[in-house]
Design an enzyme around this catalytic site. Structure first.
Site, PDB file in Angstrom:
ATOM      1  CG  LEU A  52      18.964  17.882  -6.740  1.00  0.00           C
ATOM      2  CD1 LEU A  52      19.074  19.078  -6.284  1.00  0.00           C
ATOM      3  CD2 LEU A  52      19.346  17.573  -8.091  1.00  0.00           C
ATOM      4  NE  ARG A  53      21.349  12.604   0.807  1.00  0.00           N
ATOM      5  CZ  ARG A  53      20.466  12.521   1.436  1.00  0.00           C
ATOM      6  NH1 ARG A  53      19.588  11.362   1.161  1.00  0.00           N
ATOM      7  NH2 ARG A  53      19.801  13.250   2.549  1.00  0.00           N
ATOM      8  N   GLY A  54      21.724  11.595  -5.611  1.00  0.00           N
ATOM      9  CA  GLY A  54      22.593  10.848  -6.228  1.00  0.00           C
ATOM     10  C   GLY A  54      23.416  11.635  -7.220  1.00  0.00           C
TER      11      GLY A  54
END
Lengths: 654, 380
Positions: B317-319
């Site tokens: 989910l960091r993107g």
């Protein structure tokens, strides 16, 4: 093979790379006069120009040039020699042990870079320079300051340097790190210059004197650039495919220095031409492309273009060798080398005197004798020999698995000083420091205090030697199955690269077809570079397995010299039909291939042969046996399986 | 052989190591003497004078507006101005409020993330000072003891006292840590950086010292991919990835060479000429920082971001988080109150380019894939 090549200096060496020897039509007079002019220009403003890349073998001519440069630089700019194997600890400096112990507080010692402030570094054998050392020098050249953070010291010191890199590399992949070369303005090539031509050139155009250089130094700040000079230099760089924007900037500075030397207040067309010849032309990546706006043309523009064209035309082979600096440094089709006696196959050449029946009988007897030996005896002999020969490490640089005092330092532990263990001075001092009060006692509070270090304070450095492997894929790009095989090979290369970062391994790719072999991808760990080089690969033609094996042997030799372990992966069906000298004939080709394979085995190069013909072939099996390597039949050789096989082979290597 | 220290004191840039050391160990080395002898150093090449490279400038501005975006990686060929851009940023950043005298530059108005000394003195209102934002260089050849901090050898030898000497990570707290040639960084240093960047805290357990201090910084790195691949864990640590290429048209190249040449000949005059534009950019960053909490992110935009990441197949989910944060920062820089699709499109490439490495056999590079996905999502 490398030895055989270097004996015949002056003719074309085996790997097909010309070193400019035969290319100078005038015996090198122009090259020499350029070199001498470059020395004077460099002496006018050494630190702004960054440095010089000097290609050429060590010898009397290079020493003469160096002496001339030393005289021009004068006493204000000392020349300092730095070994190419210098490591970052020596370059950056560290703790001065004697002074620390004497004074009782940490005292720093300046490293080589700080000591050479205001001078010029001379790097002989620069192609062996380590990437970290090159990066350090590059950062000093960029910033004009040295940032050090090690061994308890953190400081920023202004340092002004220039670097002269003496490139003695011969093989196409032997070059100083490109990181450093980008910041050195002048590129000179003393290869193939004859002494007589040099002497003649000096008579016709006498070199500058030290007094002239001094006068130019005083004038250099006042020189202005001609109005169209920037456009001309940038245009030339763009036309020749030079991507870096440092190059036109450095060419500009060279033009200014040349103008200062001539006593002019503004740069003229001849200075621009000289700058183009010395700075831009040697870095050309392809022939000059006509600029889009071919207008009425400035004098400066024309002069620059002419100089570039002349330089590109005069040394065609150098330019083409430079034209693919990062991509496929192809071994051009190996010229018909006059009888490589060392690699000639042993059996058939003795029979080449036309004694028909007797020949046939001798061959029959030989075959019969071979057939009588048990099959696994041959295998045992070849396998055993290979294993025995890998044990010899004497005299080889780098591939020393068992030495525990080479390699990268990875930490510090408590230990005794024996067996050549290296003391880590700073950690030892740190562990002794808190005890000084106790050990010195009250008596030492007055008067001199000496540092008391006991045995339990000793800390020694732990090393980890690198076991880097370079996997060299040698791919058969001939015939109808070429496309399929090439695609699989490319896929296998990329898959293998994908997990290479863990083990710090490298991959290289050689393809053979027609009558020659070509290095498509020099050893690299970078996926970006691999993708670029693998983009367009031609297929079709004959199958010169021997040429492919020879190219692989040369590459493997270079890999070994750098201290890595080579692993060969051969994707072929074993049916050679082009011999080593380029002629056709299945028998000769097969014999040549087997002979090369034996040479590889004698060099203890591990190999894996992947047979991708529809049915497992005896030819391929024999080749694998002669190589002393493993045989793997993969009729539907797909990329994943090949990559898996290579991974297994590689894990058995270490 | 004793080396005289001459420390460069760049304006607005690197934190003042000379001042720090002089304060702690008076009279030792030649720090005081050298500081007074230091020649006047010209400022770095001005940020607004960089020709082109709009992507890199956008990424650096966004990272300075919102440090939680997570850092910038600048990759590209030699001679494309990577280091120039980052160093230019150092001179541009506005000053920040710190607790006076704290070696870790703790924020006076926060209650969490303080160093042990500041936490202890929370009862009294600490005196605050204005200091420049630190941009610390991690030079090549740095050893671990200098990066993480270690026993102060001098005090130990002279007074027999075990004191902690803060390292580069301490100096970079609440600032930027710049690594040039990030592919050449040693493995054990990479491990240390990853660990500290993940936890925001530097824990030192060595030489009989046990210290824990806050270390929240923005990692900025530059490198050339041809010289080696970066580890995916390190790649992931950088919030934004920028590709820098030489401009293709001659006019731009000539402008670059001309400006660089003018700067080299007379740095002070060149900087003075660009000072007004630099001041404008500085003001823009300041106002953007102030306005950032008030920027509204509508749900539709969040859905678009999620859809884009799904289509590209980014890991984790960091993107998405980075994409949304970067879009907010850009909106704030532009002066808009709401984040729109336009902002998302501007930052999609830099936020997601390095998180796509899924299929090594796919010939297309990351940038065309992102462009394709953008076209599909936004129907542009």
């Amino acid at each position: 093979m490398a030895a055989a090549g270097s004996e015949r200096a002056g003719t074309v060496p085996q790997d097909g790379v010309r070193r400019g020897g035969a290319a100078h039509a005038d015996g090198g007079a122009l090259a020499w006069s350029d070199a001498v002019a470059a020395a004077a220009i460099f002496a006018v403003d050494p630190h702004a120009l960054g440095g010089i890349r000097l290609r050429g073998a060590a010898g009397a001519l290079r020493d003469a040039w160096m002496a001339h440069l030393r005289e021009l630089l004068g006493p204000a700019v000392p020349l300092r020699r730095v070994p190419a194997s210098v490591d970052e600890a020596r370059l950056l400096g560290g703790i001065d042990l004697a002074a620390t112990l004497r004074s009782g507080r940490p005292v720093a010692e300046a490293g080589l870079l700080a000591q050479a402030d205001g001078g010029v570094l001379l790097l002989p054998m620069a192609e062996r320079l380590r990437p970290v050392a090159a990066a350090l020098m590059a950062s000093v050249l960029d910033d004009g300051a040295l940032r050090v953070e090690r061994d308890g010291f953190g400081r920023v010191t202004p340092v002004r340097l220039a670097v002269i890199a003496c490139d003695e590399g011969i093989a196409p992949d032997e070059a100083p790190p490109a990181l450093l070369l980008d910041r050195l303005a002048l590129c000179l090539d003393l290869d193939g210059v004859h002494d007589r031509a040099a002497a003649l050139a000096e008579v016709l155009a006498p070199p500058a004197t030290a007094a002239q250089v001094q006068a130019a130094r005083a004038r250099r700040a006042g020189v202005a650039a001609a109005p169209a000079l920037h456009e001309a230099l940038c245009g030339a760089c763009a036309a020749l495919g030079i991507a870096s924007l440092r190059v036109p900037l450095l060419a500009l500075r060279v033009a200014r220095a040349a103008a200062a030397l001539d006593g002019a207040t503004e740069t003229g067309p001849e200075h621009a031409a000289l700058a183009a010849r010395l700075v831009i032309a040697p870095r050309a990546r392809h022939g000059p492309v006509a600029p889009p706006d071919d207008g009425p043309g400035d004098a400066v523009d024309d002069a620059v273009d002419d100089a570039v064209d002349n330089a590109a035309r005069a040394v065609p082979d150098d330019a083409s060798a430079e034209a693919l600096p990062e991509g496929s440094r192809s071994a051009a089709a190996p010229e018909a080398a006059p009888g490589p006696a060392a690699e000639a196959p042993d059996a058939p050449d003795a029979q080449d005197d036309g004694r028909g029946a007797a020949n046939a009988l001798a061959e029959v007897v030989l075959d019969a004798a071979r057939a009588a030996l048990p099959a696994d005896l041959l295998g045992q002999l070849s396998g055993g020999a290979a294993r025995r020969s890998t044990g010899t490490t004497a005299g080889r640089t780098g591939v020393q698995q068992r030495a525990t005092r080479r390699g990268r330092p990875v930490g510090v532990r408590r230990g005794e000083l024996r067996d050549g263990a290296r003391l880590h001075v700073l950690e030892t001092l740190r562990s002794a420091a808190p005890w000084q009060g106790l050990r010195n006692g009250t008596a030492a509070l007055a008067g001199r205090r000496r540092l008391q270090v006991r045995r339990e304070d000793f800390r020694i450095v732990r090393f980890r030697q690198r076991t880097q492997t370079t996997v060299i894929f040698v791919v058969d790009a001939s015939g109808s199955a070429a496309l399929h095989r090439l695609a699989e090979a490319k896929g296998a290369v990329e898959l293998f690269l994908a997990d290479c970062y863990v083990r710090r391994d490298q991959v290289a790719l050689i393809a053979f077809r027609g009558c020659a072999a070509e290095v498509l991808l020099p050893p690299t760990r970078s996926l970006a570079r691999a993708r670029r080089c693998l983009a367009a690969v031609p297929g079709g033609g004959g199958t010169p397995i021997a040429a492919g094996l020879r190219a692989a042997a040369v590459l493997a030799d270079g890999v070994r010299r750098r201290g890595d372990i080579p692993l060969l992966v051969l994707l072929t069906d074993g049916k050679a039909n082009v011999a080593l000298d380029g002629s056709g004939g299945r028998q000769q080709a097969g014999a040549d291939a087997l002979a090369m394979a034996r040479v590889l085995r004698a060099g203890a190069i591990r190999a894996l042969l992947v047979d991708c013909s529809p049915r497992p072939q005896a030819d391929a099996q024999l080749l694998a046996q002669q190589l002393g390597g493993r045989y793997l039949a993969l009729p539907q050789a797909d990329a994943a399986r090949v990559a898996g096989a290579v991974r297994t082979a590689r894990s058995e290597l270490v | 052989m004793h080396l005289t220290n001459i420390k460069l004191v760049a304006d607005g840039g690197t934190s003042a190591p000379a001042a720090l050391r002089a304060a702690r160990t008076p009279g030792s080395h030649d720090a005081n003497l050298a500081a007074s002898q230091a020649p006047a150093v010209p400022g770095p090449f001005p940020f607004s004078a960089i020709v082109g490279q709009d992507e890199m400038k956008l990424a650096l501005l966004a990272a300075s507006v919102d440090p939680s975006i997570g850092g910038v990686l600048v990759i590209g060929d030699r001679g494309t101005g990577k280091s120039t851009g980052v160093r230019a940023l150092a001179a541009l950043l506005p000053r920040m409020r710190v607790v006076a005298g704290c070696p870790y530059r703790c924020a006076p108005d926060k209650v969490a993330g303080l160093c042990p000394a500041c936490q202890g003195g929370a009862a009294r209102a600490p005196r605050s000072a204005l200091l420049p934002v630190p941009v610390v260089d991690l030079p090549l050849g740095a050893t671990e003891d200098r990066v993480a901090g270690a026993l102060d050898l001098e005090r130990a030898l002279a007074e027999g006292v075990k004191a902690f000497e803060p390292g580069l990570l301490a100096r970079a707290n609440r600032g930027f840590l710049y690594i040039d040639e990030v592919n050449l960084l040693e493995d054990h240093l990479v491990d240390l950086l990853l660990d500290v960047a993940a936890s925001g805290e530097n824990i030192v357990e060595r030489d009989g010292i046990s210290v824990r201090h806050p270390a929240r910084f923005v990692l900025v790195g530059s490198g050339n991919p041809e010289e080696g691949e970066l580890r995916p864990q390190l790649l992931d640590r950088f919030g934004l990835a920028v590709e820098v290429r030489t401009p293709t048209d001659i006019a731009a190249r000539v402008a670059v060479v001309r400006r660089r040449d003018d700067y080299d000949r007379d740095p002070a005059a060149f900087c003075a000429r660009w000072e007004s534009q630099e001041a404008a950019v500085r003001k823009q960053i300041e106002t953007a920082r102030r306005r950032l909490p008030a920027v509204v992110t509508p749900d539709a935009v969040l859905e678009q971001a999620a859809g884009l990441c799904l289509k590209l197949g980014t890991d984790g989910l960091r993107g998405e988080l980075t994409l949304v944060r970067a879009a907010r920062a850009v909106a704030s820089l532009d002066g808009d109150k709401r984040v729109t699709d336009r902002h998302l499109q501007r930052v999609a490439a830099i936020a997601l380019r390095h998180r796509l490495r899924r299929d090594p056999l796919d010939e297309t590079g990351s940038t065309p894939r992102i462009a394709r996905a953008l076209a599909e999502t936004f129907g542009a």
